[in-house]
Design an enzyme around this catalytic site. Structure first.
Site, short mmCIF file in Angstrom:
data_model
loop_
_atom_site.label_atom_id
_atom_site.label_comp_id
_atom_site.label_asym_id
_atom_site.label_seq_id
_atom_site.Cartn_x
_atom_site.Cartn_y
_atom_site.Cartn_z
N GLU A 65 0.55 -6.43 -1.47
CA GLU A 65 1.47 -7.05 -2.32
C GLU A 65 0.88 -8.65 -2.54
OE1 GLU A 65 2.01 -5.25 0.43
OE2 GLU A 65 3.91 -3.77 -0.54
N PHE A 127 16.11 -0.02 8.65
CA PHE A 127 14.47 0.21 8.27
C PHE A 127 13.85 -0.47 7.16
CE2 PHE A 127 11.44 2.89 6.06
CZ PHE A 127 10.26 2.74 6.98
N GLN A 128 12.92 -1.25 7.39
CA GLN A 128 12.29 -2.28 6.44
C GLN A 128 13.24 -3.39 6.01
OE1 GLN A 128 10.18 0.12 3.45
NE2 GLN A 128 8.25 0.31 4.67
N LYS A 177 19.20 -1.94 -2.82
CA LYS A 177 19.05 -0.81 -3.42
C LYS A 177 20.43 -0.23 -4.01
CE LYS A 177 16.66 3.49 -2.30
NZ LYS A 177 16.04 4.41 -1.36
N MET A 491 -17.89 -23.97 4.20
CA MET A 491 -16.95 -25.36 4.29
C MET A 491 -16.86 -25.59 5.72
SD MET A 491 -16.45 -27.96 2.53
CE MET A 491 -15.90 -27.56 0.89
#
Lengths: 581, 195
Positions: A65, A127-128, A177, A491
């Site tokens: 993502e 869940f999630q 959902k 760097m």
């Protein structure tokens, strides 16, 4: 058989649509063409709806993502459109955080849609499930959770309006959902063009315009510095009109690069820690400093108590919170610079500042002699980063979009890339996100209609989001990748050398065989180790249709100079390590 | 120089906005001394009264950051001499000490305390005033057997301006505020089938 009369008693069937379909309807109404995303449990109804819209909406399936949101950023920065991201709940949403923070600090318009668990499960550690709204609050311009289908349309309309107007920024909509699944009577989508508590841009005040004009007209050594606000406001022509009429030399922040063609006679270079010496030194000699659409970042100003103390400061910004935030303004010119620049241009007298401009040129030729020529045209020794960019310039002649990651190579690209076109320098400026360039380059390549897109990336940064080679394989987006490979985190190594007595703590990074890795993804590539191979390799890379990877071995311990050392003022910029003592 | 500054914020009534405002303080490590949030005189518009002990220049920048939030209508910040402010406090005192000790009764009366509840075992008094007044009353009640004490956040009215009231009416006329949307599904697990 039913009689006509009994038919009249049956109510006409109500046409229904799901929340997921509403999302599609909204995206089409907002003229969205590309979505960057990754499906998962809590966003499945939206993906199900998307399945019927693939003729109008192109979905780019990324590999992580973070890749989706950086790609959307690259896409938005090149196209000027709002980037759209889909991610699922929980880990899908948390993987967006870096990109949100990056887009907020670099003012990039994004609409991120995350799936969320069913509304009745919120707060149950389902869940999630994760508290996306609260996690993303500090890194979004606005965010909102939607728990019912009927709210989706209005919330998305607000989201698109807020993301793109005023000072743009990322917006996140978290849709449960059940709301995605819920069937509701067909709803039309109405775009939002007003929110009563939200003023996208402040009212332009004529008294400040007049004061600014008076200051500019009286100035003997005026200096203009600009940032991304010029690009975001689409005010490139207005900027050129102002500087050409007033004869003011103009310098840019890395976010503003590209708004003024590199070769413009009043373009005096890059500001900041690794910018050009002239604009940094002369910041402290000008009498009027006109700052346009920039926010006086610490990397631009160095020590504030040694920054332009002698100058009257005119600050043009669309965001009132930027005025006086870091540098005290003499005259604040609030508003979109697209509107305010022409007001200034109208009032100022036509002048030129030859002798003042000459000072910039003198300092530039000094820098050219001590730094630039050696970097861009070394006669022997290993390849340098600057010469890769210089040879690329020779071929593109400035007709390209350059995407850079973060670190030494980023400074080299921003310093040396020749650019003729606006929105052609894509880099992670404010947040400094390593791993930005590969996915952002992919988004940029999908957005660019004519110009080739070249992503220049270090060997550290590429390995942070290297999984997006998979996305490149699948989309065949014509992104050209140049890895400037010095086998160090350059760097950090430079700072360890300059400020930590050469104690190279964990900067030695090994790399896979990038060309073989690209080949495994079906992407063509070449490794370049010799100076003699460079031009041919670049030419081949640009001639290829589709993606290409070039792995260029460059000098291991090159330092980026000039440099405003940490804790020093801008006029204390040094051209070499020897000057630092 | 640091001083007590009262920030007044008018906002839409939206879930999550308190957090959006609060993190602007915590991000800068500015402690909130007192926070009151309540509906304003207009439905759908909330008023925050936030007290901080900070430098005025820092508060000015902070106020701009607050006003920048999409759901914020207007922000004011004022020093103590620019506002009229009050705090309310409740004191639970054992009933017997009131009966036994005259000085307690006198103390309460002198401070304008009003009995809210009178029971056999205890009495709850209320006072309204400035922080120092309330502080001094607690200090004197403490040794006399104070059972419980609570103080409200500050509420404040700005002396100077005509107030934001007319502006608010204008806002409401121009465009009604967004509906408050909260979660109507909570606690309904058993009615709803999910995968």
């Amino acid at each position: 058989m039913q009689s006509a009369t009994s038919n009249q008693n049956i109510p006409a069937p109500v046409e229904l649509m799901s929340g997921g379909e509403m999302v599609m309807k909204a995206l089409i109404a907002e003229n969205v063409q590309h979505i960057f995303g990754y499906p998962g449990g809590a966003i499945m109804p939206i993906y199900d709806a998307l399945f019927d819209y693939t003729d109008r909406l192109q979905h780019i399936l990324v590999r992580h993502e973070q890749g989706a949101i950086h790609a959307a950023q690259g896409y938005a920065r090149v196209s000027g459109k709002t980037g759209v991201v889909f991610a699922t709940s929980g880990p899908g949403a948390t993987n967006l955080i870096t990109g949100l923070a990056d887009a907020l600090i670099d003012s990039t318009p994004l609409v991120c849609i995350t799936g969320q668990v069913f509304a009745h499960l919120l707060g149950t550690d389902a869940f999630q499930e994760t508290d996306v709204i609260n996690i993303t609050t500090p890194v979004t311009k606005w965010n909102c959770q939607v728990t019912e289908a009927a709210e989706i349309g209005p919330a998305l309309a607000k989201a698109f309006y807020i993301a793109a107007t005023g000072r743009p920024g990322p917006v996140l909509l978290d849709i449960t959902k059940n709301a995605q699944l819920e069937k509701m009577p067909v709803q039309s989508y109405e775009k939002c063009n007003k929110i009563r508590s939200y003023r996208p841009q402040p009212i332009v005040r004529t008294d400040y315009i007049e004061q600014a004009i008076a200051l500019i007209n009286q100035a003997q050594r005026p200096f203009l510095i600009f940032g991304q606000g010029v690009l975001l406001g689409g005010a490139e022509k207005e900027l050129i009109a102002l500087i050409e009429k007033s004869g003011i030399p103009a310098a840019w922040t890395i976010m503003g690069k590209g708004a003024l063609p590199t070769d413009h006679f009043l373009n005096v270079g890059m500001l900041g820690m690794h910018g050009n010496a002239a604009p940094n030194i002369l910041t402290n000699e000008c009498d009027v400093l006109v700052a346009v659409g920039m926010r006086f970042d610490d990397r631009v100003t160095g020590r504030l108590d040694k920054y332009a103390r002698q100058a009257a400061i005119i600050h043009l910004d669309i965001d009132p919170a930027e005025i006086d935030k870091n540098v005290k303004t003499t005259v604040p010119v609030w508003g979109n610079c697209k509107e305010t620049l022409p007001l200034l241009t109208k009032g100022i007298i036509k002048r030129s500042h030859e002798r003042w401009l000459e000072k910039f040129h003198t300092l530039l030729s000094e820098e050219d002699k001590v730094v630039i020529q050696n970097e861009q045209n070394p006669k022997s020794g290993p390849l340098t980063m600057a010469e890769v960019v210089a040879r690329l310039n020779d071929i593109t002649k400035g007709d390209a979009i350059l995407v850079s990651d973060v670190g030494q190579h980023q400074m080299v690209v921003c310093r040396y890339a020749r650019l003729n076109h606006t929105r052609s320098n894509i880099t992670s400026g404010g947040l400094g996100t390593m791993g930005f360039a590969l996915p952002a380059g992919l988004g940029a390549a999908l957005a660019s209609r004519q110009l080739p897109v070249v992503a220049v990336i270090g060997d550290g940064g590429i390995q942070m989001t290297i999984q997006e080679l998979g996305t490149l394989m699948q989309t065949q987006a014509p992104l050209k990748i140049i890895i400037l490979n010095n086998a160090y985190l350059g760097m950090v190594r430079q700072w360890q050398e300059l400020f930590h007595e050469n104690r190279y703590s964990f900067v030695n990074i090994s790399s896979p065989d990038y060309v073989a890795l690209a080949a495994a993804y079906g992407i063509a590539g070449t490794k370049v180790t010799e100076r003699s191979e460079l031009v041919d390799a670049l030419t081949t890379m640009l001639a290829v249709n589709g993606p290409y990877l070039l792995d260029v071995s460059v000098a291991k311990e090159d330092n980026i100079f000039p440099m405003v050392p940490q804790g020093k003022g801008v006029s204390e910029i040094v051209l070499s390590k020897d000057d630092m003592k | 120089m640091k001083s007590e500054i009262t920030i007044t914020v008018y906002t839409e009534n939206q879930v999550g906005l308190l957090n959006r405002i609060a993190i602007l303080f915590s991000r800068r490590k500015i402690n909130i001394e007192s926070l009151n949030t309540s509906p304003s005189e207009l439905e759908g518009i909330h008023r925050f009264t936030i007290v901080v002990f900070e430098d005025e220049e820092i508060v000015r920048k902070l106020a701009r950051q607050i006003e920048k939030q999409v759901d914020v209508l207007k922000v004011y910040f004022n020093t103590n001499d620019e506002i009229i402010w009050q705090e309310m406090a409740l004191y639970k005192v054992p009933a017997d000490i009131i009966a036994e000790k005259v000085k307690v009764e006198r103390l309460l009366r002198e401070n304008g305390a009003r009995a809210v509840v009178i029971r056999k075992d205890y009495i709850v008094f209320e006072t309204t005033g400035q922080r120092e007044e309330i502080d001094s009353l607690i200090a004197r009640l403490q040794p006399l057997g104070l059972i419980e004490f609570v103080r409200s956040a500050r509420v404040a009215i700005i002396k100077a301006s005509a107030g934001f009231h007319s502006k608010l009416l204008e806002f409401e006329q121009q465009q009604p505020g967004p509906m408050l949307s909260d979660n109507s599904y909570l606690g309904r697990n058993e009615e709803i089938f999910t995968m």
